[in-house]
Design a protein around this motif. Sequence first.
Motif, PDB file in Angstrom:
ATOM      1  N   GLN A 140       6.333  -1.308   0.205  1.00  0.00           N
ATOM      2  CA  GLN A 140       7.100  -0.324   0.820  1.00  0.00           C
ATOM      3  C   GLN A 140       6.507   1.017   0.025  1.00  0.00           C
ATOM      4  O   GLN A 140       6.207   1.906   0.709  1.00  0.00           O
ATOM      5  CB  GLN A 140       8.586  -0.507   0.481  1.00  0.00           C
ATOM      6  CG  GLN A 140       9.071  -1.621   1.517  1.00  0.00           C
ATOM      7  CD  GLN A 140      10.480  -1.942   0.851  1.00  0.00           C
ATOM      8  OE1 GLN A 140      10.972  -1.795  -0.309  1.00  0.00           O
ATOM      9  NE2 GLN A 140      11.093  -2.406   1.956  1.00  0.00           N
ATOM     10  N   GLN A 141       6.095   0.971  -1.261  1.00  0.00           N
ATOM     11  CA  GLN A 141       5.642   1.855  -1.970  1.00  0.00           C
ATOM     12  C   GLN A 141       4.415   2.589  -1.458  1.00  0.00           C
ATOM     13  O   GLN A 141       3.924   3.667  -1.306  1.00  0.00           O
ATOM     14  CB  GLN A 141       5.522   1.523  -3.531  1.00  0.00           C
ATOM     15  CG  GLN A 141       7.032   1.467  -4.384  1.00  0.00           C
ATOM     16  CD  GLN A 141       6.427   1.140  -5.658  1.00  0.00           C
ATOM     17  OE1 GLN A 141       5.705   1.596  -6.256  1.00  0.00           O
ATOM     18  NE2 GLN A 141       7.573   0.380  -6.199  1.00  0.00           N
ATOM     19  N   GLN A 142       3.498   1.465  -0.919  1.00  0.00           N
ATOM     20  CA  GLN A 142       2.236   1.640  -0.559  1.00  0.00           C
ATOM     21  C   GLN A 142       2.450   2.433   0.954  1.00  0.00           C
ATOM     22  O   GLN A 142       1.767   3.559   1.311  1.00  0.00           O
ATOM     23  CB  GLN A 142       1.076   0.619  -0.293  1.00  0.00           C
ATOM     24  CG  GLN A 142       0.706  -0.054  -1.763  1.00  0.00           C
ATOM     25  CD  GLN A 142      -0.149   1.151  -2.361  1.00  0.00           C
ATOM     26  OE1 GLN A 142       0.639   1.968  -3.195  1.00  0.00           O
ATOM     27  NE2 GLN A 142      -1.469   1.315  -2.139  1.00  0.00           N
ATOM     28  N   ARG A 143       3.556   1.985   1.711  1.00  0.00           N
ATOM     29  CA  ARG A 143       3.490   2.829   2.815  1.00  0.00           C
ATOM     30  C   ARG A 143       4.150   4.123   2.791  1.00  0.00           C
ATOM     31  O   ARG A 143       3.656   4.881   3.707  1.00  0.00           O
ATOM     32  CB  ARG A 143       4.559   1.954   3.980  1.00  0.00           C
ATOM     33  CG  ARG A 143       4.123   0.469   4.076  1.00  0.00           C
ATOM     34  CD  ARG A 143       4.850  -0.185   5.132  1.00  0.00           C
ATOM     35  NE  ARG A 143       4.665  -1.595   5.190  1.00  0.00           N
ATOM     36  CZ  ARG A 143       5.198  -2.357   6.055  1.00  0.00           C
ATOM     37  NH1 ARG A 143       6.043  -1.858   7.110  1.00  0.00           N
ATOM     38  NH2 ARG A 143       4.804  -3.563   6.110  1.00  0.00           N
ATOM     39  N   VAL A 144       4.859   4.327   1.638  1.00  0.00           N
ATOM     40  CA  VAL A 144       5.446   5.755   1.477  1.00  0.00           C
ATOM     41  C   VAL A 144       4.094   6.433   0.886  1.00  0.00           C
ATOM     42  O   VAL A 144       4.048   7.780   1.339  1.00  0.00           O
ATOM     43  CB  VAL A 144       6.278   5.834   0.442  1.00  0.00           C
ATOM     44  CG1 VAL A 144       6.608   7.024   0.055  1.00  0.00           C
ATOM     45  CG2 VAL A 144       7.703   5.434   0.843  1.00  0.00           C
ATOM     46  N   ALA A 145       3.342   5.999   0.169  1.00  0.00           N
ATOM     47  CA  ALA A 145       2.134   6.797  -0.123  1.00  0.00           C
ATOM     48  C   ALA A 145       1.168   7.107   1.158  1.00  0.00           C
ATOM     49  O   ALA A 145       0.624   8.263   1.120  1.00  0.00           O
ATOM     50  CB  ALA A 145       1.556   5.987  -1.091  1.00  0.00           C
ATOM     51  N   LEU A 146       1.234   6.250   1.884  1.00  0.00           N
ATOM     52  CA  LEU A 146       0.414   6.690   3.375  1.00  0.00           C
ATOM     53  C   LEU A 146       0.840   7.789   3.973  1.00  0.00           C
ATOM     54  O   LEU A 146       0.441   8.797   4.541  1.00  0.00           O
ATOM     55  CB  LEU A 146       0.282   5.345   4.025  1.00  0.00           C
ATOM     56  CG  LEU A 146      -0.466   5.409   5.493  1.00  0.00           C
ATOM     57  CD1 LEU A 146      -1.771   6.059   5.216  1.00  0.00           C
ATOM     58  CD2 LEU A 146      -0.536   4.312   6.229  1.00  0.00           C
ATOM     59  N   ALA A 147       2.330   7.802   3.901  1.00  0.00           N
ATOM     60  CA  ALA A 147       3.096   8.573   4.766  1.00  0.00           C
ATOM     61  C   ALA A 147       3.064  10.084   4.214  1.00  0.00           C
ATOM     62  O   ALA A 147       2.856  10.974   4.685  1.00  0.00           O
ATOM     63  CB  ALA A 147       4.499   8.292   5.045  1.00  0.00           C
ATOM     64  N   ARG A 148       2.966   9.885   2.590  1.00  0.00           N
ATOM     65  CA  ARG A 148       2.805  11.125   2.137  1.00  0.00           C
ATOM     66  C   ARG A 148       1.209  11.884   2.500  1.00  0.00           C
ATOM     67  O   ARG A 148       1.041  13.010   2.499  1.00  0.00           O
ATOM     68  CB  ARG A 148       2.930  10.989   0.445  1.00  0.00           C
ATOM     69  CG  ARG A 148       2.734  12.263  -0.199  1.00  0.00           C
ATOM     70  CD  ARG A 148       3.107  12.021  -1.742  1.00  0.00           C
ATOM     71  NE  ARG A 148       2.116  10.921  -2.077  1.00  0.00           N
ATOM     72  CZ  ARG A 148       2.091  10.739  -3.624  1.00  0.00           C
ATOM     73  NH1 ARG A 148       3.166  10.970  -4.305  1.00  0.00           N
ATOM     74  NH2 ARG A 148       1.171   9.827  -4.006  1.00  0.00           N
ATOM     75  N   ALA A 149       0.278  10.919   2.303  1.00  0.00           N
ATOM     76  CA  ALA A 149      -0.887  11.454   2.694  1.00  0.00           C
ATOM     77  C   ALA A 149      -1.169  11.960   4.189  1.00  0.00           C
ATOM     78  O   ALA A 149      -1.918  12.976   4.280  1.00  0.00           O
ATOM     79  CB  ALA A 149      -1.908  10.242   2.394  1.00  0.00           C
ATOM     80  N   LEU A 150      -0.459  11.195   5.120  1.00  0.00           N
ATOM     81  CA  LEU A 150      -0.384  11.749   6.497  1.00  0.00           C
ATOM     82  C   LEU A 150       0.471  13.161   6.832  1.00  0.00           C
ATOM     83  O   LEU A 150       0.241  13.560   7.646  1.00  0.00           O
ATOM     84  CB  LEU A 150       0.016  10.535   7.457  1.00  0.00           C
ATOM     85  CG  LEU A 150      -0.771   9.398   7.415  1.00  0.00           C
ATOM     86  CD1 LEU A 150      -0.193   8.406   8.142  1.00  0.00           C
ATOM     87  CD2 LEU A 150      -2.138   9.662   8.206  1.00  0.00           C
ATOM     88  N   ALA A 151       1.322  13.284   5.845  1.00  0.00           N
ATOM     89  CA  ALA A 151       2.489  14.464   6.074  1.00  0.00           C
ATOM     90  C   ALA A 151       1.669  15.695   6.299  1.00  0.00           C
ATOM     91  O   ALA A 151       2.071  16.528   7.319  1.00  0.00           O
ATOM     92  CB  ALA A 151       3.262  14.388   5.052  1.00  0.00           C
TER      93      ALA A 151
END
Length: 363
Positions: A140-151
């Motif tokens: 889940q942390q890695q998915r949030v990190a991806l979301a942050r990068a895509l934001a």
Amino acid sequence: MSEVRLSGVTAGYGVEAVLEDIDLTVPEGTTTAVLGGSGSGKTTLLRVVAGFLRPRSGTIVVGGRTVAGPGVSVPPERRGVGYVRQDGGLFPHLSVAGNITFGLPWPRNRHHDRVLELLELVGLPAAMAERRPDQLSGGQQQRVALARALAPRPALILLDEPFSSLDTALRTTTREATARALRATGSTAILVTHDQDEALSFADEVAILAHGRFRQVDRPRTVYREPVDAEVAAFLGDAVMMAGSAADGRVACLLGSLPFQGPVLQGDVEVMIRPEQITLTLPGAGQVDAVVHSVAYFGHDAAVELDLVDDASHRVRARVLGMDTPAPGEHVGVSVAGPVRAFGREVFAATPSPSVARRRART
């Protein structure tokens, strides 16, 4: 999202170069996996593209804009590049929503809809928006990190071995969620990894990096089935290598007379056979006979080490279905399915750049 081009890039630390005159093009909306062993230059490549390390020569173009080159060095925060680290790198004092909106303009609370959109995109429920990173699993942390990068809708996403710290099940589901998110947003991405299965299954193209240079860049199927030389063949996936003699489109080796792929060759060659090409039959029914030396059982399949009856000094390895696993000591017939790959005996001798050679001489 945008095409990325590296042209003649040389970079390193101190007086030594880690990358030597490399070229790479990542087409718009695709993912390229850079695959290499430790010390091959993978992390240096990401640092150069992200702007954390300035190349000594060459140019880097992201979305038609030169971000590094002669007289040009755009700082990292202005390159339009998102970066996902191996450990995720989430801010522990911020909520999931706070992490995702960290790089967005103030006031961040006006980006509520963007947070919900990104959480859905990476496969996380909206209820997680107010959780802290320590309340999330590694995946889940890695998915949030991806979301942050895509934001911020960057031109390029860099993925620095983002799945390597996860267990097998989490690695698979997180990798699949990441691939879906990148496709949904049409993102251009570069993944660096040492995991061959990950590179082959995740990316549109695979770039093999060795000794600071790219040895081959092509579609996963092509790189795996048609490696450019014996070094790439042995590095990417499991490979059985043996001497052979080529003539008239066939190669004679310990496993028989086999059709081969590659340039037209005559005389002594190096033969590559993938273990899954080696099939086991009843004794006498194959091209050669062998005795099972050992078996490594993985459930879905098994790796079988075989001693050839006519040349017990040469051991070969087959991959078979788990339900068809023979027992050690069992006599079997051995055949090869499909064409093999053959290379001239002037096999690539791992010719590193002078600076790489000097560094290796000291270790």
